[in-house]
Motif scaffolding. Structure first.
Motif, short mmCIF file in Angstrom:
data_model
loop_
_atom_site.label_atom_id
_atom_site.label_comp_id
_atom_site.label_asym_id
_atom_site.label_seq_id
_atom_site.Cartn_x
_atom_site.Cartn_y
_atom_site.Cartn_z
N HIS A 266 12.60 -6.93 6.10
CA HIS A 266 12.15 -7.00 4.70
C HIS A 266 10.91 -7.89 4.55
O HIS A 266 9.94 -7.51 3.87
N ASP B 101 7.19 -6.52 3.34
CA ASP B 101 6.57 -7.01 2.11
C ASP B 101 5.20 -7.61 2.39
O ASP B 101 4.23 -7.37 1.66
N GLU B 102 5.12 -8.42 3.45
CA GLU B 102 3.86 -9.10 3.78
C GLU B 102 2.76 -8.11 4.12
O GLU B 102 1.59 -8.31 3.75
N GLY C 270 2.70 -4.84 3.21
CA GLY C 270 2.57 -3.76 2.25
C GLY C 270 2.93 -2.40 2.84
O GLY C 270 2.47 -1.35 2.35
#
Length: 208
Positions: free
Chosen positions: A72, A76-77, A79
């Motif tokens: 996760h 997220d980091e 994209g």
């Protein structure tokens, strides 16, 4: 322990050490952390057979979802966008199947280009086996290196460019082979990579 003591030295005596000495301490800490990661990966590799679980019916979609949950933070980091198409149920070691997808997805995120990673995971029938593909839009590689990357400690980039131990794809290969399949990659520099692996259909699965 080595890393902790080095960090303690840096905190306690940083005011008494020269910039050069502090730099050497930083190098030592980074080296000990890399050694820790290497030892953990080697243990994981060596335990694939000795601590593998009995095969059971596993939904590959569930395995991919768990891998995505585990990644996760990096998703997220970066994209990253991950498309998961319909995947089959197979006889497998559920934990190792999650690890397999996690290694392949993590690899796609790490070796990304200037655009956010786009990863496509799909399956197609190949007679007595399933063909699974993990496709990305990353930096790709020289196809002449396609076999080398599945060997232990074989890296195509320096540690500064892309950190890692060089064991992740060797682990993926060993997991696939334990399940009676094979793994390979199709890639070109600048055009992303597609990792393919096979896994027998349940009726032909030989439990090991």
């Amino acid at each position: 322990m080595v890393s902790a003591h080095l960090d303690m030295l840096k905190r306690r005596y940083s005011g008494q050490l020269s910039p050069e000495a502090l730099q050497h301490l930083d190098f030592a800490v980074q080296g000990s952390l890399r050694m820790k990661a290497l030892i953990n990966d080697l243990l994981a590799y060596s335990r694939l057979e000795s601590r593998g679980k009995v095969f059971e019916m596993v939904d590959m979609t569930d395995a991919v979802r768990q891998a995505i949950t585990n990644l996760h933070a990096s998703i997220d980091e970066s994209g990253a966008v991950i498309e998961v198409f319909e995947l089959p149920r197979v006889m497998a070691d559920a934990t190792q199947l999650v690890q397999l997808f996690q290694n392949l997805i993590s690899n796609a995120i790490k070796f990304r280009g200037t655009e956010p990673p786009r990863i496509r995971i799909a399956a197609e029938s190949g007679g007595e086996e399933w063909l699974i593909s993990v496709e990305d839009n990353g930096i790709g590689m020289d196809p002449r290196q396609a076999d080398r990357i599945f060997q232990m400690f074989q890296r195509l980039h320096t540690q500064d460019e892309y950190p890692g131990t060089g064991i992740g794809l060797a682990i993926a290969k060993k997991i696939v082979e334990r399940h009676g399949g094979r793994i390979w990659v199709r890639s070109e520099p600048g055009n992303g990579s597609t990792f393919h692996f096979t896994i027998p259909r349940p009726r032909t699965m030989e439990l090991r």
